[in-house]
Design a protein around this motif. Structure first.
Motif, mmCIF file in Angstrom:
data_model
loop_
_atom_site.group_PDB
_atom_site.id
_atom_site.type_symbol
_atom_site.label_atom_id
_atom_site.label_comp_id
_atom_site.label_asym_id
_atom_site.label_seq_id
_atom_site.Cartn_x
_atom_site.Cartn_y
_atom_site.Cartn_z
ATOM 1 N N LEU A 29 0.827 -1.206 0.000
ATOM 2 C CA LEU A 29 0.000 0.000 0.000
ATOM 3 C C LEU A 29 0.864 1.259 0.000
ATOM 4 N N TYR A 30 1.929 1.274 0.801
ATOM 5 C CA TYR A 30 2.818 2.429 0.861
ATOM 6 C C TYR A 30 3.477 2.672 -0.494
ATOM 7 N N PHE A 31 3.902 1.602 -1.156
ATOM 8 C CA PHE A 31 4.529 1.710 -2.478
ATOM 9 C C PHE A 31 3.541 2.296 -3.484
ATOM 10 N N LYS A 32 2.311 1.796 -3.476
ATOM 11 C CA LYS A 32 1.304 2.293 -4.424
ATOM 12 C C LYS A 32 0.987 3.763 -4.189
ATOM 13 N N ARG A 33 0.894 4.175 -2.930
ATOM 14 C CA ARG A 33 0.641 5.587 -2.616
ATOM 15 C C ARG A 33 1.801 6.467 -3.073
ATOM 16 N N THR A 34 3.016 5.993 -2.849
ATOM 17 C CA THR A 34 4.197 6.765 -3.225
ATOM 18 C C THR A 34 4.294 6.915 -4.741
ATOM 19 N N MET A 35 3.939 5.870 -5.468
ATOM 20 C CA MET A 35 4.045 5.900 -6.926
ATOM 21 C C MET A 35 3.109 6.930 -7.558
ATOM 22 N N LYS A 36 2.070 7.340 -6.853
ATOM 23 C CA LYS A 36 1.160 8.364 -7.375
ATOM 24 C C LYS A 36 1.865 9.701 -7.571
ATOM 25 N N TYR A 37 2.950 9.926 -6.824
ATOM 26 C CA TYR A 37 3.634 11.209 -6.856
ATOM 27 C C TYR A 37 4.884 11.210 -7.728
ATOM 28 N N VAL A 38 5.150 10.106 -8.381
ATOM 29 C CA VAL A 38 6.316 10.028 -9.262
ATOM 30 C C VAL A 38 5.934 10.625 -10.608
ATOM 31 N N GLY A 39 6.785 11.500 -11.116
ATOM 32 C CA GLY A 39 6.506 12.160 -12.384
ATOM 33 C C GLY A 39 6.558 11.202 -13.564
ATOM 34 N N GLU A 40 5.929 11.613 -14.635
ATOM 35 C CA GLU A 40 5.930 10.827 -15.864
ATOM 36 C C GLU A 40 6.708 11.593 -16.915
ATOM 37 N N PRO A 41 7.521 11.024 -17.708
ATOM 38 C CA PRO A 41 7.999 9.654 -17.590
ATOM 39 C C PRO A 41 9.030 9.543 -16.471
ATOM 40 N N MET A 42 9.197 8.349 -15.954
ATOM 41 C CA MET A 42 10.172 8.097 -14.895
ATOM 42 C C MET A 42 11.579 8.184 -15.462
ATOM 43 N N THR A 43 12.497 8.586 -14.596
ATOM 44 C CA THR A 43 13.901 8.531 -14.996
ATOM 45 C C THR A 43 14.328 7.068 -14.982
ATOM 46 N N HIS A 44 15.482 6.779 -15.560
ATOM 47 C CA HIS A 44 15.990 5.405 -15.551
ATOM 48 C C HIS A 44 16.194 4.902 -14.130
ATOM 49 N N MET A 45 16.742 5.768 -13.261
ATOM 50 C CA MET A 45 17.002 5.366 -11.876
ATOM 51 C C MET A 45 15.697 5.099 -11.123
ATOM 52 N N GLU A 46 14.686 5.953 -11.324
ATOM 53 C CA GLU A 46 13.387 5.739 -10.670
ATOM 54 C C GLU A 46 12.743 4.448 -11.148
ATOM 55 N N SER A 47 12.890 4.165 -12.422
ATOM 56 C CA SER A 47 12.323 2.940 -12.987
ATOM 57 C C SER A 47 12.973 1.695 -12.388
ATOM 58 N N ILE A 48 14.276 1.720 -12.276
ATOM 59 C CA ILE A 48 15.002 0.585 -11.685
ATOM 60 C C ILE A 48 14.623 0.430 -10.217
ATOM 61 N N ALA A 49 14.584 1.549 -9.487
ATOM 62 C CA ALA A 49 14.259 1.497 -8.058
ATOM 63 C C ALA A 49 12.837 0.985 -7.837
ATOM 64 N N SER A 50 11.873 1.495 -8.597
ATOM 65 C CA SER A 50 10.488 1.057 -8.399
ATOM 66 C C SER A 50 10.311 -0.404 -8.796
ATOM 67 N N SER A 51 11.001 -0.840 -9.837
ATOM 68 C CA SER A 51 10.929 -2.256 -10.231
ATOM 69 C C SER A 51 11.527 -3.153 -9.154
ATOM 70 N N THR A 52 12.604 -2.703 -8.548
ATOM 71 C CA THR A 52 13.241 -3.463 -7.475
ATOM 72 C C THR A 52 12.321 -3.581 -6.266
ATOM 73 N N VAL A 53 11.704 -2.475 -5.882
ATOM 74 C CA VAL A 53 10.784 -2.492 -4.739
ATOM 75 C C VAL A 53 9.587 -3.381 -5.042
ATOM 76 N N TRP A 54 9.036 -3.267 -6.234
ATOM 77 C CA TRP A 54 7.878 -4.081 -6.612
ATOM 78 C C TRP A 54 8.229 -5.575 -6.571
ATOM 79 N N ALA A 55 9.405 -5.926 -7.084
ATOM 80 C CA ALA A 55 9.836 -7.328 -7.057
ATOM 81 C C ALA A 55 10.043 -7.798 -5.618
ATOM 82 N N ALA A 56 10.616 -6.948 -4.772
ATOM 83 C CA ALA A 56 10.835 -7.315 -3.371
ATOM 84 C C ALA A 56 9.513 -7.541 -2.649
ATOM 85 N N ILE A 57 8.522 -6.730 -2.955
ATOM 86 C CA ILE A 57 7.192 -6.912 -2.353
ATOM 87 C C ILE A 57 6.597 -8.238 -2.800
ATOM 88 N N LYS A 58 6.718 -8.536 -4.071
ATOM 89 C CA LYS A 58 6.105 -9.757 -4.615
ATOM 90 C C LYS A 58 6.737 -11.031 -4.054
#
Length: 130
Positions: free
Chosen positions: A88-117
Motif C-alpha cells: 500500500l505504501y509503495f502504491k501511494r508513493t508511486m502516485k507522486y512520481v513524475g511521468e515519464p520516470m527517470t531510468h534510476m526511478e524505474s530501476i528502483a520502483s521495479s526493485t521495490v515491486w519485485a521485493a514486495i512480490k
C-alpha cells in the motif's frame, strides 16, 4: 498532541522529499532503562508512517544505556515493520512520481515491486557512485 504532529509531518514530508528522518524519540532513555509508552508508540508510528530513519542523539551519546537503547529501538521497529503494509505504501508513493520516470526511478520502483512480490526482507544495492 506530539504524535499527531509527528505523524502529520512524516506523512506530508514523505511525499515532498526522498527521505524522512525522525529524531528525539526516546529521550527518557538518556537516564532510564526503558522508554515511556508514548515514546515507544511514537517510534512504532514513525515506522508505520513510512519514516526512512530514526536518529538517536543524546540517548546514545551521553546516555547511561546506549546499547539497551539501540536494542529496544530495534525491537520496537521490528514489531512495527511486521504490520507495515509495504504494498500500500509503495502504491501511494508511486502516485507522486513524475511521468515519464527517470531510468534510476524505474530501476528502483521495479526493485521495490519485485521485493514486495517475493516478500524479500532486505534489498541490497551495489553502486559505483556510492
Amino acid at each position: 498532541m506530539y504524535f499527531s504532529l509527528l505523524s502529520y509531518f512524516v506523512r506530508s514530508l514523505g511525499v515532498l522529499i526522498s527521505e524522512t528522518v525522525v529524531t528525539c524519540v526516546v529521550d527518557r532513555m538518556t537516564d532510564n532503562l526503558r522508554p515511556t509508552r508514548p515514546e515507544a508508540t511514537d517510534v512504532a508510528n514513525a515506522v508505520l508512517d513510512g519514516s526512512d530513519a530514526i536518529l538517536l542523539g543524546a540517548e546514545t551519546l551521553r546516555g547511561l544505556y546506549p546499547v539497551e537503547t539501540i536494542s529496544t529501538l530495534g525491537r520496537i521497529c521490528a514489531e512495527a515493520e511486521k504490520v507495515f503494509n509495504q504494498d500500500l505504501y509503495f502504491k501511494r508513493t508511486m502516485k507522486y512520481v513524475g511521468e515519464p520516470m527517470t531510468h534510476m526511478e524505474s530501476i528502483a520502483s521495479s526493485t521495490v515491486w519485485a521485493a514486495i512480490k517475493v516478500k524479500a526482507s532486505v534489498i541490497i544495492c551495489f553502486t559505483s557512485s556510492g
